[in-house]
Write an enzyme that holds these catalytic residues in place. Sequence first.
Site, PDB file in Angstrom:
ATOM      1  N   GLU A  88      -5.681 -61.607  22.190  1.00 22.50           N
ATOM      2  CA  GLU A  88      -5.611 -62.848  22.949  1.00 22.50           C
ATOM      3  C   GLU A  88      -6.480 -62.750  24.203  1.00 22.50           C
ATOM      4  O   GLU A  88      -6.443 -61.741  24.907  1.00 22.50           O
ATOM      5  CB  GLU A  88      -4.164 -63.140  23.343  1.00 22.50           C
ATOM      6  CG  GLU A  88      -3.985 -64.491  23.993  1.00 22.50           C
ATOM      7  CD  GLU A  88      -2.529 -64.804  24.266  1.00 22.50           C
ATOM      8  OE1 GLU A  88      -1.964 -65.621  23.538  1.00 22.50           O
ATOM      9  OE2 GLU A  88      -1.974 -64.218  25.204  1.00 22.50           O
ATOM     10  N   ASP A 141      -1.158 -58.611  21.173  1.00 18.50           N
ATOM     11  CA  ASP A 141      -0.735 -59.458  22.284  1.00 18.50           C
ATOM     12  C   ASP A 141      -0.689 -58.533  23.494  1.00 18.50           C
ATOM     13  O   ASP A 141       0.223 -57.707  23.615  1.00 18.50           O
ATOM     14  CB  ASP A 141       0.628 -60.086  22.015  1.00 18.50           C
ATOM     15  CG  ASP A 141       1.071 -61.005  23.146  1.00 18.50           C
ATOM     16  OD1 ASP A 141       0.207 -61.616  23.803  1.00 18.50           O
ATOM     17  OD2 ASP A 141       2.296 -61.114  23.377  1.00 18.50           O
ATOM     18  N   ASP A 192       6.479 -60.570  21.527  1.00 20.26           N
ATOM     19  CA  ASP A 192       5.098 -60.093  21.638  1.00 20.26           C
ATOM     20  C   ASP A 192       4.572 -59.641  20.265  1.00 20.26           C
ATOM     21  O   ASP A 192       3.383 -59.785  19.965  1.00 20.26           O
ATOM     22  CB  ASP A 192       5.011 -58.921  22.627  1.00 20.26           C
ATOM     23  CG  ASP A 192       5.669 -59.260  23.945  1.00 20.26           C
ATOM     24  OD1 ASP A 192       4.967 -59.648  24.879  1.00 20.26           O
ATOM     25  OD2 ASP A 192       6.910 -59.145  24.021  1.00 20.26           O
TER      26      ASP A 192
END
Length: 169
Positions: A67, A7, A140
């Site tokens: 991501e 992330d 996260d």
Amino acid sequence: MVVFGIDPGYAIVGWGAISFRANAYKALGFGSVETQAHTDFNQRLEYIYDELFAILKRCRPDALAIEKLYFQTNKTTAIKVAQARGVTLLAAQKLRIPIFEYTPLQVKTAVAGYGKAKKPQVMEMTRRLLNLSEVPKPDDTADALAIAICHAQAAGSDLRRLLNQNKTV
């Protein structure tokens, strides 16, 4: 298959490594790389690179899932996240780890079964799929594990195999 999820960020980079075998997930390790707010930004980028490179070198995953960035209203933040994401991708590339990108919608659909699932739902499903006693913190880290799960699900699909035929890493 071992998948390393990321992330991306510049204050906190969440990471998580999972194994996926016989339709079962297992968390191998997870955590975060955190930088101090008032540190020179270039030093923050160097720290993120060095830490993730070391973790990836130890873990040697079969794939890195990260991501995709989506446009945010705060352009300054988006640019800094993009730079941090870049040093993360460089660490994986230097180790010749194949890189795969997923949108938040893809991650939510893969983990919670619904693309508009709320963050707590995705985090709870991540916990359940990995058979963890609690949701990893910071958020996260849980997000990174969800991204890894998303790739594990997509990696065996006909669509992923078709995309891989046209992908250069």
